[in-house]
Design a protein around this motif. Structure first.
Motif, PDB file in Angstrom:
ATOM      1  N   ASN A 638       0.830  -1.214   0.000  1.00 15.45           N
ATOM      2  CA  ASN A 638       0.000   0.000   0.000  1.00 15.45           C
ATOM      3  C   ASN A 638       0.854   1.250   0.000  1.00 15.45           C
ATOM      4  OD1 ASN A 638      -3.167   0.089   0.362  1.00 15.45           O
ATOM      5  ND2 ASN A 638      -2.447  -1.880   1.147  1.00 15.45           N
ATOM      6  N   LYS A 639       1.957   1.202   0.737  1.00 15.27           N
ATOM      7  CA  LYS A 639       2.860   2.347   0.754  1.00 15.27           C
ATOM      8  C   LYS A 639       3.469   2.555  -0.631  1.00 15.27           C
ATOM      9  CE  LYS A 639       6.610   4.306   3.537  1.00 15.27           C
ATOM     10  NZ  LYS A 639       7.514   4.060   4.706  1.00 15.27           N
ATOM     11  N   ARG A 640       3.801   1.450  -1.265  1.00 18.06           N
ATOM     12  CA  ARG A 640       4.382   1.536  -2.612  1.00 18.06           C
ATOM     13  C   ARG A 640       3.354   2.076  -3.604  1.00 18.06           C
ATOM     14  NH1 ARG A 640       7.436  -3.562  -5.628  1.00 18.06           N
ATOM     15  NH2 ARG A 640       8.050  -2.418  -7.543  1.00 18.06           N
ATOM     16  N   ILE A 641       2.114   1.605  -3.487  1.00 21.14           N
ATOM     17  CA  ILE A 641       1.053   2.077  -4.380  1.00 21.14           C
ATOM     18  C   ILE A 641       0.813   3.570  -4.171  1.00 21.14           C
ATOM     19  CG2 ILE A 641      -1.407   1.877  -4.894  1.00 21.14           C
ATOM     20  CD1 ILE A 641      -1.165  -1.108  -4.121  1.00 21.14           C
ATOM     21  N   SER A 642       0.801   4.000  -2.908  1.00 22.47           N
ATOM     22  CA  SER A 642       0.590   5.423  -2.610  1.00 22.47           C
ATOM     23  C   SER A 642       1.650   6.284  -3.274  1.00 22.47           C
ATOM     24  CB  SER A 642       0.611   5.653  -1.093  1.00 22.47           C
ATOM     25  OG  SER A 642      -0.448   4.969  -0.471  1.00 22.47           O
ATOM     26  N   ASN A 643       2.902   5.832  -3.229  1.00 21.90           N
ATOM     27  CA  ASN A 643       3.988   6.592  -3.860  1.00 21.90           C
ATOM     28  C   ASN A 643       3.822   6.642  -5.373  1.00 21.90           C
ATOM     29  OD1 ASN A 643       5.208   7.104  -1.376  1.00 21.90           O
ATOM     30  ND2 ASN A 643       6.446   5.236  -1.457  1.00 21.90           N
ATOM     31  N   ILE A 644       3.355   5.530  -5.973  1.00 19.48           N
ATOM     32  CA  ILE A 644       3.133   5.504  -7.427  1.00 19.48           C
ATOM     33  C   ILE A 644       2.015   6.464  -7.814  1.00 19.48           C
ATOM     34  CG2 ILE A 644       2.324   4.059  -9.343  1.00 19.48           C
ATOM     35  CD1 ILE A 644       3.763   1.696  -7.979  1.00 19.48           C
ATOM     36  N   LEU A 645       0.932   6.447  -7.040  1.00 20.26           N
ATOM     37  CA  LEU A 645      -0.233   7.263  -7.386  1.00 20.26           C
ATOM     38  C   LEU A 645      -0.005   8.749  -7.132  1.00 20.26           C
ATOM     39  CD1 LEU A 645      -3.128   4.968  -6.091  1.00 20.26           C
ATOM     40  CD2 LEU A 645      -2.325   5.278  -8.440  1.00 20.26           C
ATOM     41  N   VAL A 709       5.292  -7.436 -12.961  1.00 20.70           N
ATOM     42  CA  VAL A 709       4.633  -6.473 -13.842  1.00 20.70           C
ATOM     43  C   VAL A 709       5.305  -5.109 -13.703  1.00 20.70           C
ATOM     44  CG1 VAL A 709       2.475  -5.291 -14.390  1.00 20.70           C
ATOM     45  CG2 VAL A 709       2.438  -7.708 -13.725  1.00 20.70           C
ATOM     46  N   LEU A 710       5.622  -4.496 -14.832  1.00 24.03           N
ATOM     47  CA  LEU A 710       6.159  -3.143 -14.856  1.00 24.03           C
ATOM     48  C   LEU A 710       4.989  -2.167 -14.942  1.00 24.03           C
ATOM     49  CD1 LEU A 710       8.574  -1.191 -15.037  1.00 24.03           C
ATOM     50  CD2 LEU A 710       8.492  -1.471 -17.539  1.00 24.03           C
ATOM     51  N   VAL A 711       4.752  -1.441 -13.866  1.00 19.85           N
ATOM     52  CA  VAL A 711       3.592  -0.549 -13.826  1.00 19.85           C
ATOM     53  C   VAL A 711       3.755   0.581 -14.835  1.00 19.85           C
ATOM     54  CG1 VAL A 711       2.230   1.022 -12.401  1.00 19.85           C
ATOM     55  CG2 VAL A 711       3.131  -1.095 -11.417  1.00 19.85           C
ATOM     56  N   ASN A 712       4.881   1.270 -14.788  1.00 19.88           N
ATOM     57  CA  ASN A 712       5.106   2.413 -15.666  1.00 19.88           C
ATOM     58  C   ASN A 712       5.676   1.943 -17.003  1.00 19.88           C
ATOM     59  OD1 ASN A 712       4.203   4.359 -13.800  1.00 19.88           O
ATOM     60  ND2 ASN A 712       6.183   4.266 -12.745  1.00 19.88           N
ATOM     61  N   ALA A 713       4.852   1.183 -17.717  1.00 24.72           N
ATOM     62  CA  ALA A 713       5.255   0.690 -19.037  1.00 24.72           C
ATOM     63  C   ALA A 713       5.386   1.846 -20.016  1.00 24.72           C
ATOM     64  CB  ALA A 713       4.229  -0.327 -19.538  1.00 24.72           C
ATOM     65  N   GLU A 714       6.208   1.628 -21.046  1.00 23.48           N
ATOM     66  CA  GLU A 714       6.401   2.674 -22.047  1.00 23.48           C
ATOM     67  C   GLU A 714       5.122   2.926 -22.833  1.00 23.48           C
ATOM     68  OE1 GLU A 714       9.751   2.010 -24.522  1.00 23.48           O
ATOM     69  OE2 GLU A 714      11.173   1.837 -22.855  1.00 23.48           O
ATOM     70  N   ARG A 719       0.255   1.581 -19.377  1.00 24.18           N
ATOM     71  CA  ARG A 719       0.645   2.252 -18.137  1.00 24.18           C
ATOM     72  C   ARG A 719      -0.574   2.801 -17.404  1.00 24.18           C
ATOM     73  NH1 ARG A 719       4.042   5.444 -20.146  1.00 24.18           N
ATOM     74  NH2 ARG A 719       2.967   7.470 -20.164  1.00 24.18           N
ATOM     75  N   LEU A 720      -1.470   3.483 -18.132  1.00 30.70           N
ATOM     76  CA  LEU A 720      -2.658   4.059 -17.509  1.00 30.70           C
ATOM     77  C   LEU A 720      -3.574   2.970 -16.965  1.00 30.70           C
ATOM     78  CD1 LEU A 720      -3.505   6.940 -20.008  1.00 30.70           C
ATOM     79  CD2 LEU A 720      -2.437   7.120 -17.756  1.00 30.70           C
ATOM     80  N   ASN A 721      -3.672   1.862 -17.686  1.00 28.34           N
ATOM     81  CA  ASN A 721      -4.545   0.769 -17.230  1.00 28.34           C
ATOM     82  C   ASN A 721      -4.007   0.141 -15.947  1.00 28.34           C
ATOM     83  OD1 ASN A 721      -7.016  -0.672 -18.070  1.00 28.34           O
ATOM     84  ND2 ASN A 721      -5.669  -2.470 -18.060  1.00 28.34           N
ATOM     85  N   ARG A 722      -2.705  -0.038 -15.882  1.00 28.85           N
ATOM     86  CA  ARG A 722      -2.112  -0.623 -14.680  1.00 28.85           C
ATOM     87  C   ARG A 722      -2.204   0.347 -13.495  1.00 28.85           C
ATOM     88  NH1 ARG A 722       3.048  -3.308 -17.934  1.00 28.85           N
ATOM     89  NH2 ARG A 722       1.825  -5.036 -18.835  1.00 28.85           N
ATOM     90  N   GLN A 723      -2.023   1.631 -13.767  1.00 28.46           N
ATOM     91  CA  GLN A 723      -2.204   2.616 -12.704  1.00 28.46           C
ATOM     92  C   GLN A 723      -3.656   2.630 -12.230  1.00 28.46           C
ATOM     93  OE1 GLN A 723      -0.789   6.203 -14.522  1.00 28.46           O
ATOM     94  NE2 GLN A 723       1.367   5.818 -13.985  1.00 28.46           N
ATOM     95  N   GLY A 724      -4.594   2.473 -13.160  1.00 27.29           N
ATOM     96  CA  GLY A 724      -6.006   2.405 -12.792  1.00 27.29           C
ATOM     97  C   GLY A 724      -6.296   1.184 -11.942  1.00 27.29           C
ATOM     98  N   LEU A 725      -5.645   0.060 -12.280  1.00 26.78           N
ATOM     99  CA  LEU A 725      -5.820  -1.160 -11.486  1.00 26.78           C
ATOM    100  C   LEU A 725      -5.323  -0.944 -10.057  1.00 26.78           C
ATOM    101  CD1 LEU A 725      -6.481  -4.200 -11.295  1.00 26.78           C
ATOM    102  CD2 LEU A 725      -4.154  -4.665 -12.117  1.00 26.78           C
ATOM    103  N   LEU A 726      -4.163  -0.274  -9.945  1.00 27.41           N
ATOM    104  CA  LEU A 726      -3.626  -0.010  -8.610  1.00 27.41           C
ATOM    105  C   LEU A 726      -4.505   0.979  -7.840  1.00 27.41           C
ATOM    106  CD1 LEU A 726       0.232   0.210  -9.200  1.00 27.41           C
ATOM    107  CD2 LEU A 726      -1.100  -1.689  -8.285  1.00 27.41           C
ATOM    108  N   LYS A 727      -5.067   1.955  -8.538  1.00 29.09           N
ATOM    109  CA  LYS A 727      -5.940   2.906  -7.863  1.00 29.09           C
ATOM    110  C   LYS A 727      -7.194   2.215  -7.354  1.00 29.09           C
ATOM    111  CE  LYS A 727      -7.463   7.660  -8.013  1.00 29.09           C
ATOM    112  NZ  LYS A 727      -7.356   8.944  -8.744  1.00 29.09           N
TER     113      LYS A 727
END
Length: 744
Positions: A638-645, A709-714, A719-727
């Motif tokens: 969760n801490k890692r996700i918070s930093n990504i978001l 899985v690489l969240v910040n894909a090129e 990238r947006l879909n994976r960020q949406g999944l994490l959100k």
């Protein structure tokens, strides 16, 4: 080195009783600390032969109405000499190119008292040692230990200078002065004697124009001898009690009073109970040197007056201890703690009974006079009583409390609380402050609210309204009971919110330890009512109805926009957001005092949940979750996700299943689709523990996701879909608390 016990006593005129305990402790502790700092107190020796027998305390504190004293154990006649390494200066400054001492070094050594008969030898004896980036010279000096005479003199002067004296007196010295009557000193009360004994030897110290000796004075009327000669330090307390009829120790005297009070009540019968007020016990202990408890009585006709009035006048004015029966009702007998013990105590008893009668007669007169006017007829007079120069009169304040109470009652009624909006809260709020204009409350301000309840019943009002008027000040202090019914809760909430909003609105906020309007206590009162009564009220909604109250007039200045995400009320007043933060800060402190860890409290309050009554359930859920083996990994995730978001705050939480290409992200999405609906349903049912335990099953797919899985894909859409999944995951997992706060 040989040690002996040291006694110090300062004999003075009658000290302020309410401050005596504090004065005695401060006097003793300061002397002990000063002697200890000067190494004049030896460490305790070997343990006693009996392993169950503890070492005696390092000191005994004495405080009676006419003396402050302390017995300190294991005191040395002279402190040991000590070696002290003094830094002088860098080598390059102290020595020239030839290695000879410079004038600066010689002056420094001379100032320190070094032997410079042979300067070369003196310099050779200096130590060299690194000091940061340079090499410095150090002087190894021998510091002579302080003597007890000088050390105690210093300790006494420091103790007197640092005493927490409520009010200083200035008086002229009459003895031991070249010009009697022309020299004056300042102290809490005129001092007349000083005792300083190490063992049986007088320590020659002086203070407040007094020379130390070995004699003091006992009880004013019952001492067997005058003066009372103290043979040695250890016999002080016993000698003073036997020859001087004085119990010197504050705690010993207080214990004797408690014992005698209980024994006197027991002699009257098993149904009698003494109302032992702790503050009153301390004050009475500060008034008597040798207590003698006597039983007195007053006319039973006075029992028609509310017992709170009688109890208060007996305690506050006369320092008496009321007696209650088995049902908790006041009896017409009371206990007095006398400072004398005559063979025939009838004169003392009669005198106290005569003294209390006019006090009780005044209370009866006030009560009878007050009931000639109804509470409702007094409300108009509140408009002539100033509440605050920026917030108007008590009448205007009453109108605001009344309006806020009505709004709170409507909110409770909308939430399904029965009989919340029945008009009783409005009526009780209108009458709540009316007793401020009564004679009884004018004489005893502590009875405000209580008397309003009595007068409401006399006026024929409903019992729940009388309870609400009486209870609307509650909780008055930490641990006090809460209002007894819904009407009382509504009026109490409205009253405290009006105070908080008003004071924050005009900028009167607590600073440091200063809180003249008791806003911290008011905030804790609001918190306790919302939490302990589990009221279905949102904090923002309560603050909104209070801040939007139109009767504030021009008291508040319009604020600036505090952010688009904030409720509209926060855009109106600068004070609303700070007040909400103030309440949550008080709540955090209260929860930590109750035993919750800082991590647990931070995790729950980070979300600022609006239903404060739900917070104990959330804390219990967080504690249960933290005990699970999955908790550390999920908290770290969760801490890692918070930093990504944080780097993608505007990402859409929508997830396109078509764009899920990696097995690990497909597995995580599938797990969320399975578990999130169940966890959400449990959350809505307020089963927070079950909700978090359900989500704990996401640990394996979450770990696998971050491993492969690489969240910040090129590719932008991936990238947006994976960020949406994490959100989506972040939103689902952090409804109960911010789990990232649990990460180590």
């Amino acid at each position: 080195m040989t040690t002996q016990n040291l006694l110090v006593e300062l004999f003075v005129e009658e000290l302020p009783p309410k401050a005596l305990k504090k004065l005695g402790e401060a006097f003793a502790q300061q002397i002990y600390a000063s002697l200890s700092d000067q190494w004049l107190i030896s460490m305790p020796g070997t343990m006693a032969q009996d392993p169950d027998q503890a070492d005696p305390p390092a000191m005994d504190v004495f405080a009676s109405p006419r003396r402050l004293g302390v017995l300190i154990r294991s005191v040395l006649l002279k402190a040991p000499d000590t070696q002290k390494l003094v830094k002088l200066m860098p080598v390059t400054v102290g020595l020239d190119a030839a290695g000879q001492a410079t004038s600066a070094l010689l002056k420094k050594l001379q100032a320190l008292g070094a032997d410079l008969t042979d300067p070369v030898a003196a310099v050779a004896a200096l130590r060299r040692a690194p000091d940061g980036k340079v090499e410095a010279l150090f002087y190894d000096s021998l510091v002579t230990g302080a003597t007890l005479d000088a050390g105690l003199q210093k300790a006494l002067e420091e103790a007197i200078a640092k005493l927490p004296i409520p009010k200083v007196m200035s008086y002229q010295l009459e003895t031991d002065c070249e010009l009697p009557g022309w020299s004056s000193v300042n102290f809490v009360r005129p001092a007349h004697g000083l005792v300083a004994l190490r063992g049986s030897t007088v320590v020659p110290v002086k203070v407040l124009g007094l020379k130390a000796g070995n004699s003091t004075q006992g009880h004013r009327f019952e001492a067997k001898v005058s003066p009372v000669v103290i043979a040695d330090a250890d016999s002080y307390a016993a000698t003073l009690e036997q020859d001087g009829a004085v119990i010197a120790g504050f705690e010993q005297r207080r214990f004797a009073i408690v014992q005698q009070l209980a024994q006197a009540a027991e002699r009257l019968g098993p149904s009698y109970r003494v109302l032992m007020d702790e503050a009153l016990l301390d004050e009475v202990t500060g008034l008597v040197e040798r207590p003698n408890v006597l039983v007195c009585a007053f006319d039973a006709q006075f029992l028609d007056v509310p017992q709170e009035c009688l109890i208060l006048t007996m305690k506050a004015n006369q320092k008496y201890f009321p007696l209650l029966d088995a049902a908790g009702k006041l009896t017409n007998q009371f206990l007095v703690v006398s400072n004398i013990s005559p063979l025939d105590a009838s004169a003392v008893i009669g005198g106290n009974e005569r003294v209390v009668r006019p006090r009780l007669a005044d209370a009866k007169f006030f009560f009878d006079q007050d009931r000639k006017k109804t509470l409702a007829s007094r409300v108009e007079g509140l408009s002539k009583v100033v509440y605050h120069n920026k917030l108007g009169t008590q009448g205007e304040r009453t109108e605001r409390v009344q309006s806020i109470a009505s709004a709170i009652a409507r909110q409770l009624a909308d939430a399904g609380v029965a009989d919340a909006f029945d008009g009783n809260a409005d009526n009780a709020a209108m009458l709540a402050k009316a007793d401020l204009l009564t004679d009884m409350v004018g004489e005893f301000p502590e009875l405000q609210g209580i008397m309003g309840g009595y007068y409401a019943r006399h006026d024929g009002l409903r019992e729940d309204i009388a309870f609400a008027i009486e209870d609307h000040y509650k909780p008055r202090f930490a641990g006090d009971e809460l209002p007894r019914n819904t009407t009382g809760l509504v009026v109490a909430l409205a009253d405290k919110l009006e105070t908080l909003v008003g004071m924050f609105g005009i900028g009167n906020v607590p600073t440091g330890d200063k809180d003249p309007y008791a806003l911290r206590r008011h905030a804790l009162g609001v918190i306790r009512m919302l939490v302990e009564k589990e009221l279905p009220l949102d904090l923002n909604g309560l603050l909104a109805c209070a801040f939007e109250e139109p009767r504030w007039g021009t008291a508040f200045k319009a604020g600036t926009d505090l952010g688009a995400a904030a409720p509209s009320v926060y855009q109106k007043f600068d004070a609303a957001r700070p007040l909400a933060d103030f309440i949550f800060d008080r709540l955090a402190g209260s929860l930590r005092e109750q035993g919750y860890s800082a991590q647990e409290v931070d995790a729950v309050l980070a979300l600022q949940p609006q239903r404060l009554g739900d917070i104990p359930k959330r804390l219990a859920a967080v504690r249960a979750f933290a005990a699970l083996p999955e908790a550390p990994a999920l908290a770290a995730a969760n801490k890692r996700i918070s930093n990504i978001l944080k780097k993608a705050p505007d990402v859409d939480p929508h997830v396109s299943e078509v764009l899920l290409t990696e097995p690990a992200e497909l597995a995580l999405f599938a797990a969320m689709q399975s578990l999130a609906p169940l966890a959400n349903a449990q959350f809505e049912a307020l089963d927070y523990t079950a909700s978090l335990q359900t989500l704990a099953a996401l640990r394996a797919p979450v770990d696998a996701f971050f491993d492969s899985v690489l969240v910040n894909a090129e590719q932008l859409d991936l990238r947006l879909n994976r960020q949406g999944l994490l959100k989506s995951l972040h939103s689902a997992m952090n409804r109960v608390a911010d789990l990232a706060r649990l990460a180590a």
